[in-house]
Design a protein around this motif. Structure first.
Motif, short mmCIF file in Angstrom:
data_model
loop_
_atom_site.label_atom_id
_atom_site.label_comp_id
_atom_site.label_asym_id
_atom_site.label_seq_id
_atom_site.Cartn_x
_atom_site.Cartn_y
_atom_site.Cartn_z
N SER A 125 16.23 41.96 42.82
CA SER A 125 16.64 40.56 42.61
C SER A 125 17.53 40.07 43.74
O SER A 125 17.30 38.99 44.31
CB SER A 125 17.37 40.45 41.26
OG SER A 125 17.84 39.13 41.06
N GLU A 126 18.55 40.85 44.08
CA GLU A 126 19.47 40.46 45.13
C GLU A 126 18.82 40.52 46.51
O GLU A 126 19.12 39.70 47.39
CB GLU A 126 20.72 41.35 45.09
CG GLU A 126 21.56 41.16 43.84
CD GLU A 126 22.81 42.02 43.86
OE1 GLU A 126 23.27 42.39 44.96
OE2 GLU A 126 23.34 42.34 42.77
N TYR A 131 15.70 39.85 47.19
CA TYR A 131 14.87 38.66 47.37
C TYR A 131 15.72 37.42 47.61
O TYR A 131 15.35 36.55 48.40
CB TYR A 131 13.93 38.46 46.18
CG TYR A 131 12.53 38.95 46.48
CD1 TYR A 131 11.49 38.07 46.73
CD2 TYR A 131 12.26 40.31 46.57
CE1 TYR A 131 10.22 38.51 47.05
CE2 TYR A 131 11.00 40.77 46.89
CZ TYR A 131 9.98 39.86 47.12
OH TYR A 131 8.73 40.31 47.46
N ASP A 132 16.86 37.34 46.94
CA ASP A 132 17.77 36.24 47.22
C ASP A 132 18.20 36.26 48.69
O ASP A 132 18.33 35.22 49.33
CB ASP A 132 19.02 36.33 46.33
CG ASP A 132 18.71 35.99 44.88
OD1 ASP A 132 17.67 35.34 44.63
OD2 ASP A 132 19.50 36.37 44.00
N TYR A 133 18.37 37.46 49.21
CA TYR A 133 18.82 37.62 50.59
C TYR A 133 17.73 37.24 51.58
O TYR A 133 17.96 36.47 52.52
CB TYR A 133 19.25 39.08 50.81
CG TYR A 133 19.82 39.35 52.18
CD1 TYR A 133 21.17 39.10 52.44
CD2 TYR A 133 19.04 39.87 53.21
CE1 TYR A 133 21.72 39.34 53.69
CE2 TYR A 133 19.57 40.12 54.46
CZ TYR A 133 20.91 39.86 54.70
OH TYR A 133 21.44 40.10 55.95
N TRP A 172 15.06 35.41 51.22
CA TRP A 172 14.64 34.00 51.20
C TRP A 172 15.54 33.16 52.09
O TRP A 172 15.17 32.05 52.51
CB TRP A 172 14.63 33.44 49.78
CG TRP A 172 13.44 33.85 48.97
CD1 TRP A 172 13.45 34.57 47.81
CD2 TRP A 172 12.05 33.61 49.25
NE1 TRP A 172 12.17 34.80 47.37
CE2 TRP A 172 11.28 34.22 48.22
CE3 TRP A 172 11.38 32.95 50.29
CZ2 TRP A 172 9.90 34.18 48.21
CZ3 TRP A 172 9.99 32.92 50.26
CH2 TRP A 172 9.27 33.52 49.23
N GLY A 173 16.74 33.68 52.37
CA GLY A 173 17.65 32.96 53.25
C GLY A 173 17.26 33.03 54.71
O GLY A 173 17.86 32.36 55.55
#
Length: 302
Positions: free
Chosen positions: A37-38, A40-42, A44-45
């Motif tokens: 989860s984290e 993918y958040d990273y 995508w940036g």
């Protein structure tokens, strides 16, 4: 692929450290979903991730592969099979054209995530240091193997060139470097003259009979040109360091110069036609700058 045993020797990766990683695996399995989860958040940036993960099916498959890789990072078994798997991942990255910058940046997140978990489960200093050392080594080894695919791809392409092609390519690279250095020097000279222009306008404001309103507007215009020159130098420094060059900086400098003209002409009733022409040009440049900025922001949004 290089001999994996030699790779571990070069990193001084011991059997004891492999066992330490194995002991960490149960805890990391529990954290695997949070990691994904984290992670993918990273990524995508990065701005262009959607270019490589184009639909839901690819994303889900990628998540499964990343989760497997993360858990296997603590398998404790780092043999030929393990390294072949890593090398295949690297080949896929090369095949889809994923920049090495994204790989390196992603590994920064991986390292930080794992070390944070180790910090939160501190037992004693000696074990703590051993765990950190083992994690640092295995992460660096993984990054080494993944990026080796890029190096071999580049070497293969270079070796396939003829002698003449290699000579031309080398000459063009040198010429490009000289042009970039020349541009950097030229921008420095421009900034120097912009400072001189600002100083001259200050002199006119305080030591001549120029009208106060015209003098202030002229000084503001010169300051605007100086600011735009500094921004352009900053962008050229980024370019020399291997980053992309922002064409928007050139547009800003042109707009600053024209706005300075407008500020001066605005006080003269005889310059109405010139003002209209300058205004139209500024609007066109502003629209161009908006398009450049919009394109940049859109890529980041992905």
């Amino acid at each position: 692929m290089d001999d994996y045993s030699q790779l571990k020797i070069n990193y001084k990766f011991s059997k004891e450290e492999a066992l330490i990683l194995k002991d960490l695996q149960p805890r990391m399995e529990i954290l695997a979903d949070n990691f994904i989860s984290e992670f993918y958040d990273y990524i995508w940036g990065f701005g262009q991730t959607a270019q490589y993960l184009k639909n839901t099916e690819i994303i889900e498959r990628h998540k499964i592969k990343i989760k497997q890789w993360f858990i296997n990072l603590f398998s404790g078994v780092y043999d030929m099979s393990y390294f072949l798997g890593l090398y295949k991942i690297g080949e896929v990255h090369v095949k889809i054209g994923l920049p090495t910058h994204y790989v390196n940046s992603a590994f920064t997140f991986v390292r930080t995530f794992i070390l944070k978990s180790i910090e939160e489960n501190f037992v004693n200093k000696e074990q703590h240091v051993k765990e950190i050392t083992a994690v640092e080594k295995i992460v660096d080894i993984n990054l080494d193997v993944l990026t080796s695919s890029y190096r071999q791809e580049e070497i293969g392409k270079y070796l396939s060139l003829s002698i003449m092609e290699k000579s031309i390519l080398s000459s063009l690279k040198k010429f490009n470097s000289y042009i970039n250095y020349f541009l950097a020097i030229a921008l420095g000279i421009i900034a120097f003259f912009a400072i001189g222009l600002f100083g001259y306008d200050i002199y006119l404001l305080f030591f001549t009979d120029i009208k106060i309103d015209k003098g202030i507007l002229t000084v503001l215009g010169s300051l605007l040109v100086l600011w735009a020159s500094i921004e352009l130098i900053h962008e050229e420094i980024n370019h020399l360091q291997g980053k992309g060059f922002a064409i928007g900086a050139f547009i800003m400098l042109a707009m600053a110069a024209l706005i300075r003209k407008v500020l001066i002409y605005s006080l003269s009733s005889e310059k109405s036609i010139e003002l209209l022409i300058l205004g139209a040009v500024i609007v066109a440049l502003a629209f161009s700058y908006w398009l450049v900025s919009k394109n940049k922001n859109t890529s980041y949004a992905h």
